[in-house]
Design a protein around this motif. Structure first.
Motif, mmCIF file in Angstrom:
data_model
loop_
_atom_site.group_PDB
_atom_site.id
_atom_site.type_symbol
_atom_site.label_atom_id
_atom_site.label_comp_id
_atom_site.label_asym_id
_atom_site.label_seq_id
_atom_site.Cartn_x
_atom_site.Cartn_y
_atom_site.Cartn_z
ATOM 1 N N GLN A 65 0.829 -1.200 0.000
ATOM 2 C CA GLN A 65 0.000 0.000 0.000
ATOM 3 C C GLN A 65 0.866 1.253 0.000
ATOM 4 O OE1 GLN A 65 -3.634 -0.205 2.219
ATOM 5 N NE2 GLN A 65 -3.280 1.824 3.099
ATOM 6 N N ARG A 75 -3.490 0.547 -3.470
ATOM 7 C CA ARG A 75 -3.104 -0.772 -2.975
ATOM 8 C C ARG A 75 -3.005 -1.771 -4.140
ATOM 9 N NH1 ARG A 75 -5.966 -4.172 1.830
ATOM 10 N NH2 ARG A 75 -5.158 -2.446 3.079
ATOM 11 N N GLN A 112 -7.938 3.280 -2.614
ATOM 12 C CA GLN A 112 -8.646 3.069 -1.345
ATOM 13 C C GLN A 112 -8.984 4.417 -0.693
ATOM 14 O OE1 GLN A 112 -6.753 1.919 2.641
ATOM 15 N NE2 GLN A 112 -7.345 -0.093 1.825
#
Lengths: 244, 383
Positions: A65, A75, A112
């Motif tokens: 990540q 990620r 994300q």
């Protein structure tokens, strides 16, 4: 051609996100994940009295990540992903079934978004993946046509039953039929537990759908089913630059 | 509040998993639509063949090309015209001419076509320069049998058993409906022949030099007979090849090749004496299975001509397997193998047949002189 273009989409997305957020303090973390997959094709089997069932498998990954800021991250999670396909005959033909254990190596790349408190945070992520079907195992049961149990009836007739024979063997890929390249989109929702500044544990529910069928176009008409896969992933991330 | 949110997320996750688990995608009963025109007849026939024919991996017929070629031809036909109905039979014959399936046979239930049939493997055999029609050896066989032999027939099969030179046990049957005859409630002559043969097999008065199973002209029959008969020749599971089934609607959706074997019948004593099976060009289907089993016996041999080549087993129950026979309502019935078969050496012999250990070609001159060269070769081998 379209499929090839899709391969580059995750890279393009990652490059754009990285460029936009280059002023933010970047942090790398990596970890390990494992989970349970539940897959089934999007079409019915197409043969009388048959059904596809959601089929369980496993997944393992190495999540990497790159934090773009407080709420955003990129990620990637290369790993092994099972997309098993399970079929069974129904009604009078129950007893015949097959489960195919399909192992894919897969590289998902996701953006994300996360939010929450110091100890717990929730996240959603979405992205694209490319994969390759590396191996498969075929397990099932079928009435053995040469192995009958005959029972004479009082009226002089005979009722025959086929004994069920089981098989469990490595699947040999068929170049005409099997599409081993796989690409698609995925999205997940999850919960992070920040154990300490360095270690984070997470639970994620993920859904992925292939863009292309796992069957090549080799006949007409052809249903060409695609994988639909749900996964529950448990993982642990370690912040590489935080030594506290 | 924050704790609340966490629970919500967990509950969502559980609900998502539960919802996914409950999804099932099912195909129900097969469609049985009435056929109103030749377009529908063609589409259904082509699609059912596409799904239910088991040899697409081995067959060289380009079924997609057949679709393109014959779709417009069928569309031009009128299902209410007799001439067009007959033309359709010719089209079906052309479409299926090269199918390897030795069982493949089309009969027509359409009232105006009841006299028509299509049998690609027979049509191919008739074109061979070595073709000869079915041969009746029964008179010549009886000339070799010792007095006191038994023969019997019911509506489905005829069986003969006796001895030759008092030291060879002989058995023949015209079709395999032996189990049915043996377990029939009433008495029948086939049952008597079978009782005699089984008794002689299990408790010979004097040891035989050998056993001859004569399956010449035997076109097969009920698959139950395979274990019923050959389960008496072995005391252990006897592998004789492998079988592959269709697992889905795709042409190439197959199970792996699964071992096929003979299960010994209860209290089987097996057979130690040499066993010779006689078969010819008209020995087909289960007669070929029995021939393959005999070849796997420690002292088994096959004498005669190459067999028919209908090695893929056939089950009449249409829905039991994903391949096999099907029917187009009020128009036609299609007989086709339910599974594919490879012999013990991994050879695919559909439409080729089984090669004899000792090839004795048919000789019309000898036959007309009353000589049974195949049987004589077997007797000579057992002397």
């Amino acid at each position: 051609m379209k499929i090839v273009n899709r391969q580059f989409l995750p890279i393009l997305l990652a490059a754009l996100a990285t460029g936009c957020c280059s002023t933010l303090q970047a942090q790398f973390s990596e970890g390990i994940s494992a989970g349970y997959t539940l897959n089934q094709p999007d079409k019915d089997p197409g043969m009388a009295w048959s059904q596809h069932l959601p089929s369980g498998g496993f997944a393992i990954g190495i999540p990497v990540q790159y934090d773009l800021g407080k709420h955003l991250a990129l990620r990637a999670e290369p790993g092994l992903f099972q997309k098993n396909v399970s079929m069974e005959r129904t009604h009078d033909y129950s007893g015949t079934w097959e489960k195919k254990y399909n192992n894919y190596i897969q590289l998902p790349v996701m953006v994300q978004y996360r939010t929450g408190a110091r100890k717990f945070s929730g996240f959603i992520q979405a992205g694209l993946y490319a994969g390759y079907w590396i191996s498969s195992r075929q397990e099932g049961a079928v009435p053995d046509i040469y192995d009958l149990i005959d029972q004479p009836n009082p009226d002089g007739t005979t009722t025959s039953y086929f004994r069920i024979k089981q098989y469990n063997t490595k699947y040999s890929f068929n170049d005409v039929k099997d599409q081993r390249f796989d690409a698609g989109a995925l999205a997940g929702i999850g919960l992070n537990y920040h154990y300490n500044p360095r270690f984070t544990f997470y639970l994620e529910l993920r859904y992925s759908q292939s863009f292309n069928s796992f069957e090549k176009k080799y006949m007409t008409p052809q249903q060409r089913p695609v994988h639909q896969t749900g996964a529950t992933m448990l993982g642990c991330m370690m912040n590489l630059f935080n030594r506290k | 509040m924050k704790l609340h949110n966490r629970y919500r997320i967990v509950i969502c996750l559980i609900l998502l998993v539960a919802g996914w688990q409950s999804c099932r995608k099912e195909t129900g009963a097969p469609e049985d639509k009435p056929l109103n025109n030749f377009s529908e007849v063609f589409e259904q026939f082509w699609a059912r063949m596409n799904n239910r024919y088991v040899f697409w991996n081995e067959d060289k017929t380009d079924w997609d090309a057949k679709y393109k070629q014959y779709k417009p031809l069928f569309e031009a036909l009128d299902i209410n015209k007799k001439a067009d109905l007959q033309k359709s039979v010719q089209y079906f014959r052309e479409m299926t001419a090269d199918l390897v399936d030795g069982h493949y046979y089309i009969s027509f239930t359409q009232p105006l076509l009841r006299d028509s049939s299509i049998y690609p493997s027979l049509a191919r055999k008739k074109q061979s320069p070595y073709y000869h029609g079915p041969v009746n050896y029964s008179v010549m066989v009886r000339n070799h049998l010792d007095p006191g032999f038994l023969s019997g027939a019911d509506g489905k099969t005829a069986a003969v058993s006796g001895t030759i030179n008092n030291n060879i046990l002989y058995f023949s049957c015209s079709n395999f409906f032996l189990y049915e005859a043996y377990h029939a409630t009433g008495n029948n002559n086939v049952k008597n022949v079978l009782r005699y043969f089984f008794n002689m097999l299990e408790e010979p008065a004097t040891p035989y030099k050998g056993i001859i199973l004569d399956l010449r002209g035997n076109g097969g029959g009920d698959i139950s007979d395979l274990n019923f008969l050959m389960g008496r020749f072995t005391t252990y599971y006897l592998p004789f090849g492998s079988t592959r089934y269709k697992t889905g609607a795709g042409r190439l959706d197959y199970s792996p090749w699964i071992d096929s074997h003979i299960t010994p019948v209860k209290d089987s004593k097996g057979v130690n004496a040499p066993v010779i099976v006689l078969a010819d060009n008209f020995s087909a289907s289960l007669a070929e299975s029995v021939t393959m089993v005999v070849k796997q016996l420690p002292n088994g041999k096959f004498i005669g001509e190459p067999t028919w080549g209908a090695n893929g087993p056939y089950a009449s129950n249409e829905l039991l397997y994903n391949a096999g026979p099907f029917e187009l309502k009020n128009f036609m019935k299609v007989q086709t193998s339910s599974a594919a078969f490879k012999n013990i050496n991994g050879e695919f012999t559909e439409s080729v047949g089984i090669t004899p250990d000792l090839f004795v070609p048919f000789d019309m001159t000898a036959y007309q002189r009353g000589k049974d060269l195949i049987l004589e070769a077997a007797i000579g081998l057992l002397k």
